[in-house]
Design an enzyme around this catalytic site. Structure first.
Site, PDB file in Angstrom:
ATOM      1  CG  HIS A  49       5.110   1.074   2.845  1.00 43.85           C
ATOM      2  ND1 HIS A  49       4.536   2.216   2.338  1.00 43.85           N
ATOM      3  CD2 HIS A  49       4.591   0.922   4.082  1.00 43.85           C
ATOM      4  CE1 HIS A  49       3.728   2.739   3.227  1.00 43.85           C
ATOM      5  NE2 HIS A  49       3.727   1.976   4.303  1.00 43.85           N
TER       6      HIS A  49
ATOM      7  CG  ASP B  30       1.688   5.173   4.727  1.00 44.14           C
ATOM      8  OD1 ASP B  30       1.217   4.019   4.827  1.00 44.14           O
ATOM      9  OD2 ASP B  30       2.815   5.490   5.158  1.00 44.14           O
TER      10      ASP B  30
ATOM     11  NE  ARG C 202       2.107   6.344   8.742  1.00 42.64           N
ATOM     12  CZ  ARG C 202       1.016   5.671   8.357  1.00 42.64           C
ATOM     13  NH1 ARG C 202       1.071   4.375   8.147  1.00 42.64           N
ATOM     14  NH2 ARG C 202      -0.119   6.304   8.200  1.00 42.64           N
TER      15      ARG C 202
ATOM     16  CG  HIS D 199      -0.154   0.241   2.511  1.00 45.28           C
ATOM     17  ND1 HIS D 199       0.630  -0.738   3.081  1.00 45.28           N
ATOM     18  CD2 HIS D 199      -0.030   1.337   3.305  1.00 45.28           C
ATOM     19  CE1 HIS D 199       1.196  -0.256   4.176  1.00 45.28           C
ATOM     20  NE2 HIS D 199       0.823   1.001   4.334  1.00 45.28           N
TER      21      HIS D 199
HETATM   22  C1  SIN Z   1       3.043   1.209   7.752  1.00 40.21           C
HETATM   23  O1  SIN Z   1       2.543   0.814   6.710  1.00 40.21           O
HETATM   24  O2  SIN Z   1       2.982   2.365   8.118  1.00 40.21           O
HETATM   25  C2  SIN Z   1       3.745   0.203   8.640  1.00 40.21           C
HETATM   26  C3  SIN Z   1       4.984  -0.318   8.034  1.00 40.21           C
HETATM   27  C4  SIN Z   1       5.718  -1.239   8.972  1.00 40.21           C
HETATM   28  O3  SIN Z   1       5.252  -1.489  10.095  1.00 40.21           O
HETATM   29  O4  SIN Z   1       6.783  -1.718   8.611  1.00 40.21           O
END
Ligand code: SIN
Length: 287
Positions: free
Chosen positions: A262, A105, A278, A103
């Site tokens: 990611h 973000d 984050r 995905h």
């Molecule tokens: C996310 O998609 O913000 C999480 C990524 C992760 O936990 O590695």
């Protein structure tokens, strides 16, 4: 000049010799921005940041989002979305199952995020002491560049629907996610974005679809749309477009949500603890 160590993938680079807890001068900051645009994913090892410093550095790039899942934000810091499997008094301290599928973000918003700034506070280790719980990043610009010209022309004016509900309900771990509230649903109606996106800062083109949230292609039959999306999801995440980050405590990593997607690798479980925070930059409507 910053010292930069590139990964062997088309994206991902380490920036050395920068302490993000300090008030960086404008020239250094501008170079970080340039290296970030060049490499799409950049990281700094061995950072020691308070949540205030994490937010302050992130804010230099622009306004920060407050995540729609307020219960997953660090108390007192609505700008910090907590990704963690840790429980306190039997309750999760953040999102336990965030990002287990490919995905980008906030791609389900009209104005998806420009970038995310992720700080590793606790990293799980396997029995041999090797870090687990990696994150994989795929370059949408490398994936676009590798397409044959007729395919690029075919995709040029297509749009796809991005749906928060599709991703939210997808990988619910042991029922950990409550149904969306009316307010959350109101904040996240389905949106349409171009399949090929032009980067707002570099002007580079990228594929902007992901298996987590992209649900259909506008104006196509379900069969045609499913077939095209399945092909694009597979193409975007081919190993040759992927950088896999193995986390260390103190890593501070930024990824570009306009040109990458990611996925978190869930290969650990309590008592192996993972605690990440984050900050998510606001962005602009994709064109
Ligand atoms: C996310 O998609 O913000 C999480 C990524 C992760 O936990 O590695």
């Amino acid at each position: 000049m910053l010292q930069v160590k590139r990964s062997s993938a088309p994206l991902g680079a380490e920036i050395l010799g920068v302490d993000l807890s300090r008030d960086l001068d404008d020239a250094v900051f501008r170079e970080i921005v340039d290296r970030f645009h060049e490499h799409e994913v950049v990281f700094f090892r061995n950072q020691q940041l308070t949540p205030e410093q994490h937010v302050a550095f992130s804010r230099r790039f622009g306004e920060l989002e407050h995540h729609v899942r307020k219960d997953c934000c660090r108390p007192g810091f609505p700008e910090l979305f907590v990704v963690s499997n840790v429980l306190e008094n039997g309750k999760p301290i953040g999102s336990q199952d965030a990002g287990l599928f490919w995905h980008s973000d906030l791609c389900y918003l009209k104005e998806p995020s420009r970038a995310s700034l992720f700080y590793a506070r606790e990293v799980p280790l396997d029995a041999k002491g090797k870090p687990v719980g990696d994150t994989m990043f795929a370059s949408g610009s490398a994936a676009y560049a590798a397409l044959p010209e007729p395919e690029k022309r075919k995709l040029a004016n297509l749009k796809a629907v991005n749906s928060y509900a599709k991703g939210y309900y997808r990988d619910r771990n042991s029922g950990a996610r409550k149904p969306l509230t009316e307010e959350q649903k109101k904040r996240t109606p389905d949106v349409e974005h171009p399949i090929v996106r032009t980067h707002p800062f570099t002007g580079k083109k990228s594929l902007f679809v992901n298996e987590g949230y992209t649900s259909s292609v506008v104006g196509m039959s379900e069969r045609e749309s499913d077939a095209l999306l399945a092909r694009l999801f597979e193409h975007c995440t081919r190993p040759e477009f992927v950088y896999r980050h193995q986390w260390r405590v103190g890593d501070f990593l930024m990824w570009d949500n306009c040109s990458t997607q990611h996925r978190a690798v869930m290969d650990y479980a309590l008592p192996q603890r993972r605690l990440m925070e984050r900050a998510t930059l606001c962005g602009t409507a994709p064109i």
